[in-house]
Design a protein around this motif. Structure first.
Motif, mmCIF file in Angstrom:
data_model
loop_
_atom_site.group_PDB
_atom_site.id
_atom_site.type_symbol
_atom_site.label_atom_id
_atom_site.label_comp_id
_atom_site.label_asym_id
_atom_site.label_seq_id
_atom_site.Cartn_x
_atom_site.Cartn_y
_atom_site.Cartn_z
ATOM 1 N N ALA A 165 1.635 8.382 11.874
ATOM 2 C CA ALA A 165 1.040 9.639 11.408
ATOM 3 C C ALA A 165 1.627 10.840 12.151
ATOM 4 C CB ALA A 165 -0.476 9.599 11.585
ATOM 5 N N ALA A 166 1.860 10.695 13.448
ATOM 6 C CA ALA A 166 2.408 11.805 14.234
ATOM 7 C C ALA A 166 3.852 12.087 13.864
ATOM 8 C CB ALA A 166 2.290 11.491 15.727
ATOM 9 N N ILE A 167 4.647 11.039 13.692
ATOM 10 C CA ILE A 167 6.069 11.225 13.408
ATOM 11 C C ILE A 167 6.288 11.790 12.007
ATOM 12 C CG2 ILE A 167 8.267 10.003 13.039
ATOM 13 C CD1 ILE A 167 7.542 8.169 15.334
ATOM 14 N N MET A 168 5.446 11.386 11.036
ATOM 15 C CA MET A 168 5.611 11.856 9.662
ATOM 16 C C MET A 168 4.815 13.125 9.357
ATOM 17 S SD MET A 168 5.680 8.428 7.307
ATOM 18 C CE MET A 168 6.337 9.339 5.918
ATOM 19 N N GLY A 169 3.858 13.442 10.201
ATOM 20 C CA GLY A 169 3.020 14.604 9.927
ATOM 21 C C GLY A 169 1.990 14.347 8.848
ATOM 22 N N VAL A 170 1.525 13.089 8.746
ATOM 23 C CA VAL A 170 0.557 12.734 7.713
ATOM 24 C C VAL A 170 -0.783 12.398 8.354
ATOM 25 C CG1 VAL A 170 2.390 11.869 6.203
ATOM 26 C CG2 VAL A 170 1.206 10.271 7.722
ATOM 27 N N ALA A 171 -1.818 12.274 7.514
ATOM 28 C CA ALA A 171 -3.140 11.913 8.015
ATOM 29 C C ALA A 171 -3.237 10.420 8.306
ATOM 30 C CB ALA A 171 -4.208 12.317 6.999
ATOM 31 N N GLY A 172 -2.451 9.624 7.598
ATOM 32 C CA GLY A 172 -2.430 8.185 7.863
ATOM 33 C C GLY A 172 -3.384 7.360 7.030
ATOM 34 N N GLY A 173 -4.034 7.975 6.035
ATOM 35 C CA GLY A 173 -4.983 7.230 5.209
ATOM 36 C C GLY A 173 -4.354 6.058 4.477
ATOM 37 N N GLU A 174 -3.070 6.168 4.141
ATOM 38 C CA GLU A 174 -2.368 5.099 3.435
ATOM 39 C C GLU A 174 -2.388 3.811 4.242
ATOM 40 O OE1 GLU A 174 -1.252 7.920 4.425
ATOM 41 O OE2 GLU A 174 -0.311 9.090 2.827
ATOM 42 N N LEU A 175 -2.380 3.948 5.579
ATOM 43 C CA LEU A 175 -2.400 2.784 6.454
ATOM 44 C C LEU A 175 -3.794 2.491 6.994
ATOM 45 C CD1 LEU A 175 0.842 3.578 8.505
ATOM 46 C CD2 LEU A 175 0.630 2.085 6.522
ATOM 47 N N LEU A 176 -4.581 3.540 7.220
ATOM 48 C CA LEU A 176 -5.919 3.345 7.781
ATOM 49 C C LEU A 176 -6.855 2.608 6.826
ATOM 50 C CD1 LEU A 176 -6.585 6.750 9.577
ATOM 51 C CD2 LEU A 176 -6.652 4.474 10.638
ATOM 52 N N ILE A 177 -6.828 2.987 5.548
ATOM 53 C CA ILE A 177 -7.772 2.391 4.601
ATOM 54 C C ILE A 177 -7.581 0.876 4.480
ATOM 55 C CG2 ILE A 177 -8.494 2.335 2.170
ATOM 56 C CD1 ILE A 177 -8.033 5.384 2.119
ATOM 57 N N PRO A 178 -6.347 0.385 4.223
ATOM 58 C CA PRO A 178 -6.205 -1.082 4.159
ATOM 59 C C PRO A 178 -6.504 -1.769 5.482
ATOM 60 C CG PRO A 178 -4.057 0.009 4.038
ATOM 61 C CD PRO A 178 -5.089 1.065 3.867
ATOM 62 N N THR A 179 -6.204 -1.089 6.599
ATOM 63 C CA THR A 179 -6.507 -1.677 7.907
ATOM 64 C C THR A 179 -8.005 -1.853 8.091
ATOM 65 O OG1 THR A 179 -4.529 -0.723 8.919
ATOM 66 C CG2 THR A 179 -6.322 -1.332 10.402
ATOM 67 N N ILE A 180 -8.776 -0.832 7.721
ATOM 68 C CA ILE A 180 -10.234 -0.901 7.849
ATOM 69 C C ILE A 180 -10.803 -1.986 6.947
ATOM 70 C CG2 ILE A 180 -12.384 0.371 7.434
ATOM 71 C CD1 ILE A 180 -10.823 2.924 8.269
ATOM 72 N N VAL A 181 -10.279 -2.091 5.738
ATOM 73 C CA VAL A 181 -10.753 -3.113 4.794
ATOM 74 C C VAL A 181 -10.428 -4.513 5.297
ATOM 75 C CG1 VAL A 181 -10.447 -4.062 2.468
ATOM 76 C CG2 VAL A 181 -10.643 -1.580 2.786
ATOM 77 N N LEU A 182 -9.194 -4.716 5.751
ATOM 78 C CA LEU A 182 -8.756 -6.047 6.158
ATOM 79 C C LEU A 182 -9.342 -6.492 7.492
ATOM 80 C CD1 LEU A 182 -4.972 -5.917 5.168
ATOM 81 C CD2 LEU A 182 -6.767 -7.247 4.062
ATOM 82 N N LEU A 183 -9.344 -5.589 8.478
ATOM 83 C CA LEU A 183 -9.786 -5.971 9.820
ATOM 84 C C LEU A 183 -11.305 -5.999 9.967
ATOM 85 C CD1 LEU A 183 -7.454 -4.279 12.466
ATOM 86 C CD2 LEU A 183 -7.584 -6.681 11.814
ATOM 87 N N LYS A 189 -14.494 2.225 -0.524
ATOM 88 C CA LYS A 189 -15.042 3.575 -0.641
ATOM 89 C C LYS A 189 -15.469 4.105 0.729
ATOM 90 C CE LYS A 189 -18.381 6.306 -3.306
ATOM 91 N NZ LYS A 189 -19.468 6.247 -4.324
ATOM 92 N N THR A 190 -16.189 3.282 1.475
ATOM 93 C CA THR A 190 -16.596 3.671 2.824
ATOM 94 C C THR A 190 -15.384 3.787 3.737
ATOM 95 O OG1 THR A 190 -18.710 2.518 2.527
ATOM 96 C CG2 THR A 190 -18.089 3.084 4.782
ATOM 97 N N ALA A 191 -14.411 2.901 3.542
ATOM 98 C CA ALA A 191 -13.187 2.939 4.348
ATOM 99 C C ALA A 191 -12.475 4.279 4.203
ATOM 100 C CB ALA A 191 -12.262 1.791 3.943
ATOM 101 N N GLY A 192 -12.512 4.860 2.998
ATOM 102 C CA GLY A 192 -11.888 6.162 2.783
ATOM 103 C C GLY A 192 -12.522 7.241 3.649
ATOM 104 N N SER A 193 -13.841 7.212 3.777
ATOM 105 C CA SER A 193 -14.528 8.195 4.624
ATOM 106 C C SER A 193 -14.254 7.946 6.101
ATOM 107 C CB SER A 193 -16.036 8.138 4.368
ATOM 108 O OG SER A 193 -16.334 8.520 3.047
ATOM 109 N N LEU A 194 -14.275 6.683 6.504
ATOM 110 C CA LEU A 194 -14.002 6.349 7.899
ATOM 111 C C LEU A 194 -12.578 6.745 8.291
ATOM 112 C CD1 LEU A 194 -15.669 2.812 8.144
ATOM 113 C CD2 LEU A 194 -16.606 4.999 8.898
#
Length: 271
Positions: A165-183, A189-194
């Motif tokens: 997220a820091a190197i690309m300047g993004v929020a990181g939701g593309e990686l955070l959401i599946p990580t929250i769901v899988l781990l 839907k809740t993962a998106g808010s988290l």
């Protein structure tokens, strides 16, 4: 540190409709899949507006921060506060890694040679394309890890996401959401808010690190450009949200992944 000028004005800065329209187009793409679209904005900043890699990353981070701040209240309204509060250990677990990752990622970005940074960004675009396809086409369930394994896995995953997220300047939701769901076995839907609750402090840490470097001057030199494009991104994200479901995922997701892959090739050849 990169030798590129950090304060060079982007091309077409005089064309406010173009800048707003570009931001709106990116926002629509992101809104249709429930994300901010920063991964699509980055190659546009470099390819269309002629910004150097590090300058584009810092401006992208600023605009991502604005989009997240706007999206957070709306997202929290869609998911009850009690649902979000019940998952606070997930947020803390990921932040334990992502805050360190954001600082490290920003530190590495400002020290990279320009040619190296372009190649790293290209590789991360490929990663984002893979994450996009996996998130929206995979039916894999949670990993069901034991607690002793889940916590360190969350820290490690958070660190990696913070770096990206820091190197690309993004929020990181593309990686955070599946990580929250899988781990953590949280519904998407809740993962998106988290993910927004993790993204916000993670981006602020990256900003703090970038602010210590001379390259951060690009933000002050181009704040009007960033404000206009951020406004377009927010407007586009709202419009994209209204189009959610209009295009089938079997068509939309591969098309967006292809855009990322083409952008990655162009970034790898840039400069």
């Amino acid at each position: 540190m990169t030798t590129e000028s950090a304060v060079a004005a982007p091309r077409s800065l005089h064309s406010i409709p173009l800048v707003f329209g570009a931001g709106a187009g990116i926002g629509v793409l992101g809104g249709m899949i429930g994300l901010g679209g920063a991964e699509f904005r980055l190659p546009l900043l470099i390819g269309l507006f002629g910004l150097a890699a590090l300058s584009a990353v810092i401006l992208n981070k600023a605009m991502s921060l604005v989009v997240v701040l706007v999206a957070l209240p709306a997202r929290l309204a869609a998911v009850s506060a009690s649902q979000v509060a019940a998952q606070w250990p997930v947020v803390v677990n990921l932040l334990a890694g992502s805050l360190l990752g954001a600082w490290a990622g920003a530190s590495w970005a400002v020290r990279m040679r320009s040619a190296t940074l372009y190649k790293v960004l290209a590789a991360l675009m490929v990663l984002m394309a893979a994450a996009l396809l996996a998130t929206h086409t995979s039916t894999a369930g949670a990993l069901d890890l034991a607690r002793w394994a889940q916590i360190p896995a969350g820290v490690v995953a958070g660190f990696g996401i913070g770096v990206v997220a820091a190197i690309m300047g993004v929020a990181g939701g593309e990686l955070l959401i599946p990580t929250i769901v899988l781990l953590f076995a949280v519904d998407i839907k809740t993962a998106g808010s988290l993910s927004l609750l993790v993204s916000l402090p993670t981006m602020l840490v990256a900003f703090a690190r970038y602010s210590r470097d001379g390259s951060f001057a690009v933000l002050g030199a181009n704040w009007r450009f960033a404000a206009v494009m951020a406004a377009g991104s927010v407007a586009g994200a709202v419009g994209g949200g209204l189009l959610l479901g209009v295009f089938p995922n079997l068509v939309l997701i591969p098309a967006l992944a292809l855009i990322l892959l083409v952008s990655a090739v162009k970034l790898a050849r840039h400069g």
